[in-house]
Each structure stands twice: as C-alpha cells, then as structure tokens.
Design a protein around this motif. Structure first.
Motif, mmCIF file in Angstrom:
data_model
loop_
_atom_site.group_PDB
_atom_site.id
_atom_site.type_symbol
_atom_site.label_atom_id
_atom_site.label_comp_id
_atom_site.label_asym_id
_atom_site.label_seq_id
_atom_site.Cartn_x
_atom_site.Cartn_y
_atom_site.Cartn_z
ATOM 1 N N SER A 79 0.819 -1.207 0.000
ATOM 2 C CA SER A 79 0.000 0.000 0.000
ATOM 3 C C SER A 79 0.857 1.263 0.000
ATOM 4 O O SER A 79 0.626 2.191 -0.785
ATOM 5 C CB SER A 79 -0.928 -0.014 1.225
ATOM 6 O OG SER A 79 -1.686 1.168 1.291
ATOM 7 N N THR A 124 3.123 1.576 -3.305
ATOM 8 C CA THR A 124 2.325 1.828 -4.509
ATOM 9 C C THR A 124 2.098 3.324 -4.678
ATOM 10 O O THR A 124 2.190 3.865 -5.782
ATOM 11 C CB THR A 124 0.974 1.104 -4.423
ATOM 12 O OG1 THR A 124 1.195 -0.310 -4.392
ATOM 13 C CG2 THR A 124 0.097 1.431 -5.624
ATOM 14 N N VAL A 129 -4.136 -5.447 -3.796
ATOM 15 C CA VAL A 129 -3.909 -4.244 -2.990
ATOM 16 C C VAL A 129 -3.293 -3.141 -3.837
ATOM 17 O O VAL A 129 -3.691 -1.975 -3.763
ATOM 18 C CB VAL A 129 -3.008 -4.566 -1.782
ATOM 19 C CG1 VAL A 129 -2.540 -3.290 -1.087
ATOM 20 C CG2 VAL A 129 -3.742 -5.449 -0.792
ATOM 21 N N THR A 161 -5.103 0.356 -4.616
ATOM 22 C CA THR A 161 -4.450 1.552 -4.078
ATOM 23 C C THR A 161 -4.084 2.522 -5.183
ATOM 24 O O THR A 161 -4.217 3.742 -5.026
ATOM 25 C CB THR A 161 -3.173 1.163 -3.301
ATOM 26 O OG1 THR A 161 -3.512 0.234 -2.268
ATOM 27 C CG2 THR A 161 -2.517 2.388 -2.681
#
Length: 435
Positions: free
Chosen positions: A123, A126, A391, A395
């Motif tokens: 997370s 990114t 994820v 994100t």
C-alpha cells in the motif's frame, strides 16, 4: 465414518469454506467443532477442546508480541518513515541504471524490518514508488511488479506477523523465527536487486527503454542521515536486542513501539485523535489474530484426535520417498494453495499436517517455518487470489494499469522467490546460521 476419513474431509471442507469467503477463524472453528462431535459422538468433548484451545491462546505470554509489533508498524507508518527511507534509497541508487527499481526493493526491505506487513508495504510503496517510476518512463508492468515483488519481504524479514503465527502453530520460539528470517530475507532482497540490474541490461523492454541513470537529484548527507536514523535505530533496537539476548521478543516489541511513538511525536506527524485511532486499530488487529491462533489450536487438536498427521507420516514413509521428493510435494502443495488462499490460511491448514513428519525426519522446525512462509508468500503474487496484486491495483486506482498488468509484472519476482526457496531447502544453514 472412521475418524481418519472425517479428519481428511474436514481439511478439504476448511479449504473450500475459506475459498468461498468464510472468515478463516470461523471456518477452522466450525469444521473442527463438527468433526470432533462426529468422531466422538459427544458435543461436550468438542466444547472441552474449544475451551482448552481458547485458554491456551489467551494465556500465552509470547502473544504480547503481536499487539506490540502491530502498534510499532502503525506508528512507523504514521511517522511517514516509508517515504523517508525511499528517498534515501533513491539517492543511494541514483547513478545506477534502473536504480529507482533497486531503491524500491531496498526501501521495502528496510520498511519490512520495522512493520512486518506485506500488505502495508504494498500500500505504501504503490503510492510512493509507482508514480515516481512512471514519471521517469519506466514500463508500467515493471513499476507495479517490483512493488508487488518486494512487498512480500514484509512477511519474511522480521518482525513478521506470519513468522509469529507459525511460531504459535509449530510451538517454536518467536525470537528464533525472527533470527531465522534475517538471512533469507536479505538473500531475497539481494536476488531482486541483482535481477533488476541484469534485466536493465538484457531485458530493457521490461524495465523501460528510455530510462537513464543519474537523473534524480542528489540528497545532502546531512538530510540522508536525518531521514534514515529513526529506521536504523528501530532495526538496531529490535533485531539487535533480540540477537544479543538483551531483549526478549516481547520486550523488543515494547521498546520498538515506544521509540516509534517518540519519533512520531517528535515529528508532529500524529494528532491525539490519530493516536487513539492507531490504538483502536492495534486492538482490532490483535483481537483478530488472537481468534485466528485460538481456532488454529482447536484445528490442530482436532487433527491430532483424528490421527491424521501420524497417518500422513506413515503414508509418505510407505511410499519410501526421499527428502527432496517430500519437499517437492510440499512446495507444490503450497504453490497450489497459494493461488487460492492467503498466507495465514495456508500456514494454519498445512503446517499441523506436516509437523509430525518433519520432526520424525529430524529436521529443524525453524527451517521448516521459513520454507513454509516463503512458499506461501509466492501465492501473494500469483492469480487468481494474489492479495498483494489486488492491494496494488486498488491503491493505485489508475485506469491505465489493469490487474493483468500487475500480475504479469510480478511473475518474474514470483519466479525469483521460487529459486530462493529451492536454495533454502538445499541449504538449511541459511535459515539457522544465526540461532
């Protein structure tokens, strides 16, 4: 049906229920309760098994490592240390071709050493690394792939939640598992960086054809020190304290959380409201993991009552398989389940089945834990589940980057993980040298 058949069907039922979306602890607890009831014909026995499993989970002293390291990781995120260490690594690799990709791997490795979460790493980086790489004309698949691949370091480099969960399932030392994860984690980090270096020269189309070295501004040494010292101090305090024996894992978690709080307060990066929300989130995560561990203990007791681990041991010995054949079957099983289930589910379902066999063969359960975690972590990068890939996609929220791009970008790194796993199986000393 006899107890062995019920035990085998229960394992299959748990896999199916988890894959269908049932909460893991609920699946483990429900199937274990029903299985013991069917095997014994007495529901009171199932209640007694459940009572003992929950009691053991609540009273385990080492369970305190979970809320403490969780709190430390959340405080580190609040203090924005992920961005700082990424800036430092970018400056360090700025003269190297594809240096931003290498910096992402290095920053993820360091971030993993103070958070222990692959999902948190995916997370954070990114948002930080992918836009930076796209700005410098990196291939979008490489940009998301290197973040996905390096995010799994959070589950290997200590303190790792998966290493803690394995230590409870296998009943081994949390501190030993932390020490065992250091060399494999650093090895995987080095392999990733070397692979990016080679890809930039021999597979430039995957990295990006227009990238150039030395395009990032240099960071003054004083600023690099200011941004790096909190993370370095946390690593030395936590891992150094455990390795030297000055701190137990629980004490190291408490010391790390205290230092992370001091850093966050010193930087004024967290309000009172955010601090309270951090404490509440720590409680939610800790409670969820406690339930997970309690139900895993219940499941292990059900398997023992059914005699399934001993039967599996006898079956494999009857086949007269060599060590490498057994490990090949185990890795294949992990890879198959990794495409369907998350890491925690795989550890909780598979490990109790194989512990008796591994102990009977005289192999280290610490080494076996590292093999298990790495094998299960490969599943974070492979379809159809690939949690880290999902994820990153959610994100990023970029319509120009599809989920297919994320999976294809992460496949080379999943292959590199498999190579490292083979090396660790071949040379167990890599995971036990520091013990």
């Amino acid at each position: 049906m006899d107890p062995l058949t019920i035990g085998m069907l229960s394992v299959a039922a748990i896999v199916v229920l988890v894959y269908l979306g049932l909460y893991i602890p609920v699946a483990l607890g429900l199937v274990s309760f029903v299985s013991i009831w069917l095997m014994s014909g007495r529901p009171i026995l199932a209640f007694n098994f459940l009572k003992v499993a929950v009691g053991d989970g609540v009273t385990e002293y080492n369970f305190a490592t979970i809320p403490l390291f969780t709190l430390m990781g959340l405080l580190v995120s609040k203090a924005r240390l992920g961005r700082d260490i990424y800036d430092v690594m970018n400056s360090a690799f700025r003269r190297v071709l594809a240096g931003i990709g290498m910096a992402t791997v290095g920053a993820n490795a360091i971030f993993a050493a103070v958070t222990g979460s692959s999902i948190a790493s995916a997370s954070v980086f990114t948002k930080i690394a992918v836009p930076q790489m796209l700005r410098y004309n990196y291939n979008k698949r490489f940009a998301v792939g290197v973040v996905a691949g390096s995010s799994v370091l959070g589950m290997i480099i200590p303190p790792s939640a998966m290493l803690i969960i394995y230590s409870f399932v296998a009943e081994v030392s949390v501190g030993d598992m932390f020490l065992a994860g250091i060399i494999p984690g650093l090895l995987l980090t080095a392999v990733y960086i070397a692979a990016i270096f080679l890809m930039a020269r021999f597979w430039p189309s995957f990295i990006g054809t227009d990238i150039k070295a030395d395009t990032l501004p240099a960071m003054p040494p004083a600023e690099m020190f200011r941004k790096a010292w909190p993370v370095v101090a946390l690593i030395l305090l936590v891992l150094g304290g455990i390795y030297t024996g000055w701190l137990t894992p629980v004490e190291a978690g408490a010391a790390g959380a205290a230092l992370a709080l001091i850093v966050a307060l010193a930087r004024r990066s967290m309000s009172r409201r955010e601090f309270w929300e951090t404490l509440v989130e720590t409680g939610h995560i800790s409670a969820a993991i406690l339930l997970l561990i309690a139900m895993a203990s219940f499941y292990s007791r059900m398997l023992g009552y059914a005699g399934l681990p001993n039967q599996l041991d006898a079956l494999l010995q009857g086949w007269d398989l060599s060590f490498f054949q057994i490990m090949l079957l185990y890795v294949i099983l992990m890879l198959v389940l990794g495409t369907l289930l998350d890491t925690a589910s795989i550890i909780l379902i598979v490990v109790p089945l194989f512990i008796t066999l591994i102990e009977g063969m005289g192999f280290s359960l610490i080494w076996f834990g590292i093999v298990t975690v790495i094998g299960a972590e490969i599943g974070l990068l492979t379809p159809p589940l690939g949690i880290s890939c999902f994820v990153i996609k959610s994100t990023l929220n970029d319509p120009n980057i599809s989920l297919k791009d994320v999976f294809l970008g992460s496949l080379p790194f999943a292959f590199l993980m498999l190579l490292v796993l083979i090396v660790i199986i071949q040379f167990p000393i890599l995971s036990t040298a520091l013990l």
